[in-house]
Scaffold this active site. Structure first.
Site, PDB file in Angstrom:
ATOM      1  N   HIS A 158       0.771  -1.307  -0.005  1.00  0.00           N
ATOM      2  CA  HIS A 158       0.189  -0.262  -0.004  1.00  0.00           C
ATOM      3  C   HIS A 158       0.842   1.279   0.198  1.00  0.00           C
ATOM      4  CE1 HIS A 158      -3.776  -2.169   0.232  1.00  0.00           C
ATOM      5  NE2 HIS A 158      -3.110  -2.919   1.568  1.00  0.00           N
ATOM      6  N   ASP A 193      -2.410 -10.301  -2.646  1.00  0.00           N
ATOM      7  CA  ASP A 193      -2.999 -10.843  -1.521  1.00  0.00           C
ATOM      8  C   ASP A 193      -4.484  -9.695  -0.966  1.00  0.00           C
ATOM      9  OD1 ASP A 193      -1.341  -8.953   1.525  1.00  0.00           O
ATOM     10  OD2 ASP A 193      -3.789  -8.052   0.893  1.00  0.00           O
ATOM     11  N   HIS A 195      -6.012  -7.334  -0.375  1.00  0.00           N
ATOM     12  CA  HIS A 195      -7.063  -5.925  -0.851  1.00  0.00           C
ATOM     13  C   HIS A 195      -5.794  -5.613  -1.284  1.00  0.00           C
ATOM     14  CE1 HIS A 195      -6.917  -6.425   3.946  1.00  0.00           C
ATOM     15  NE2 HIS A 195      -7.554  -5.805   3.830  1.00  0.00           N
ATOM     16  N   ASP A 282      -3.757 -12.846   3.628  1.00  0.00           N
ATOM     17  CA  ASP A 282      -5.522 -12.494   4.229  1.00  0.00           C
ATOM     18  C   ASP A 282      -6.786 -13.048   3.190  1.00  0.00           C
ATOM     19  OD1 ASP A 282      -4.626 -10.904   2.535  1.00  0.00           O
ATOM     20  OD2 ASP A 282      -4.741  -9.075   4.077  1.00  0.00           O
TER      21      ASP A 282
HETATM   22 ZN   LIG Z   1      -4.113  -6.895   2.976  1.00  0.00          ZN
END
Ligand SMILES: [Zn+2]
Length: 339
Positions: A158, A193, A195, A282
């Site tokens: 991120h 991931d 996200h 995740d």
């Molecule tokens: Zn994540």
């Protein structure tokens, strides 16, 4: 497989986290390291300490202004009377490109996208060692290893060139990819991931030499909200070199592996010389974020699918939060990939 990790990475210990406005304990806990180390060892990894590579490979991705901020902001923050124990922003520019603020509070808002990445005295050092683990894994691959694993914590995907966010400070996957460019003309990054890898996408958005592909929970109602949609394809020379594959919430192994087929087809067409896997765990059905429903055997299948590319592969740890199966999911991925 060789694996890289340094104990300094455990010292960053963030306390605060806002979830839908409510203060909660930060999920990116040092304990993650213990689970991931156990998982890597169970897959047969030999853990090595990376060397201190200095700021060179990090500055190949991040701006001098941002690195200076990360290194010094905590000391400056603590000199503000009544300031919080960790650096957490409370104001952000609506659009960037205006005046670069001189104050610590202004710079925190300029360089931090959200409240999930508090900075303490240990943060910059931990983040540097995390990045150096990624550099060491990339160097092992450049030296002829078929694959290597970097236990990167804090995670990185991120983080943009000059912005922290979502538990991330330095973009370890991007730093590894740039390092691989020393001898690889074309590098692909596959982010699995939960996200969307918004920082990684942003860093390479205008480039055709690094293909970015991300499979993730649909950001229409999920972090990081502003990025990760299917119509984001790159810009300028990079147009067509970014592929987002958002999945409906709670999608399981079947939907994830179908998206993997699309991702792998795009990567084969790109014909890269090396691959970086941004390995979040995740997407697991039991992860506290609860966004997707990949199973432990599912991670093994994801690893096996990536192996069919037959590319020199640098595996960089991203997310994956405290739950009983965190270590097992890493073991499953690495074993499926082929150790
Ligand atoms: Zn994540």
């Amino acid at each position: 497989m060789k694996a890289f990790y340094a104990d300094e990475q455990k010292r960053h210990d963030p306390k605060a986290f806002l979830s839908s406005g409510a203060p909660l304990p930060n999920p990116e806990q040092p304990e993650r390291v213990e689970r991931l180390l156990a998982g890597a060892k169970a897959a047969g990894c030999a853990i090595e300490r990376p060397q201190d590579f200095g700021l060179g490979p990090i500055a190949a991705i991040h701006t001098p202004e941002y690195l200076d901020f990360l290194e010094h902001i905590f000391g400056r923050w603590r000199r503000i009377e009544g300031a919080s124990e960790e650096v957490i922003p409370n104001i952000h520019p609506i659009a960037r490109g205006g005046t670069y603020p001189a104050s610590a509070v202004g710079q925190a808002g300029y360089h931090m996208a959200d409240t999930a990445c508090p900075i303490s005295a240990e943060t910059f050092d931990s983040a540097c060692w995390s990045a150096w683990s990624a550099v060491a894994a990339a160097d092992a691959v450049l030296a002829g290893e078929l694959s290597a694993y970097a236990l990167c914590r804090p995670p990185g995907h991120h983080a943009f060139t000059d912005v922290a966010g979502g538990f991330c400070f330095l973009n370890n996957s991007a730093i590894a990819a740039q390092r691989l460019r020393r001898s690889a003309a074309r590098v692909a990054i596959l982010d699995v991931d939960l996200h969307h890898g918004n920082g990684t996408q942003g860093i390479f958005y205008g480039r055709a030499d690094v293909l970015t592909v991300s499979i993730h929970a649909d950001p229409v109602r999920f972090y990081p909200f502003f990025w990760g949609h299917a119509d984001e394809r790159g810009e300028g020379a990079g147009l067509g070199y970014n592929l987002n594959l958002p999945l409906q919430r709670k999608s399981g192994d079947g939907a994830f592996l179908e998206a993997m087929d699309v991702a792998l087809r795009r990567i084969r067409a790109f014909a890269p010389d090396a691959l970086v896997v941004a390995l979040g765990l995740d997407a697991f059905e039991g992860d506290p974020f609860g966004g997707l429903s990949v199973t432990t055997p599912g991670f093994s299948k994801i690893g096996a699918a990536i192996r069919t590319l037959g590319l020199p592969t640098t595996i960089v740890q991203e997310g994956g939060y405290l739950c009983d199966a965190l270590g097992d999911n890493l073991t499953a991925f690495l074993t499926g990939f082929g150790g």
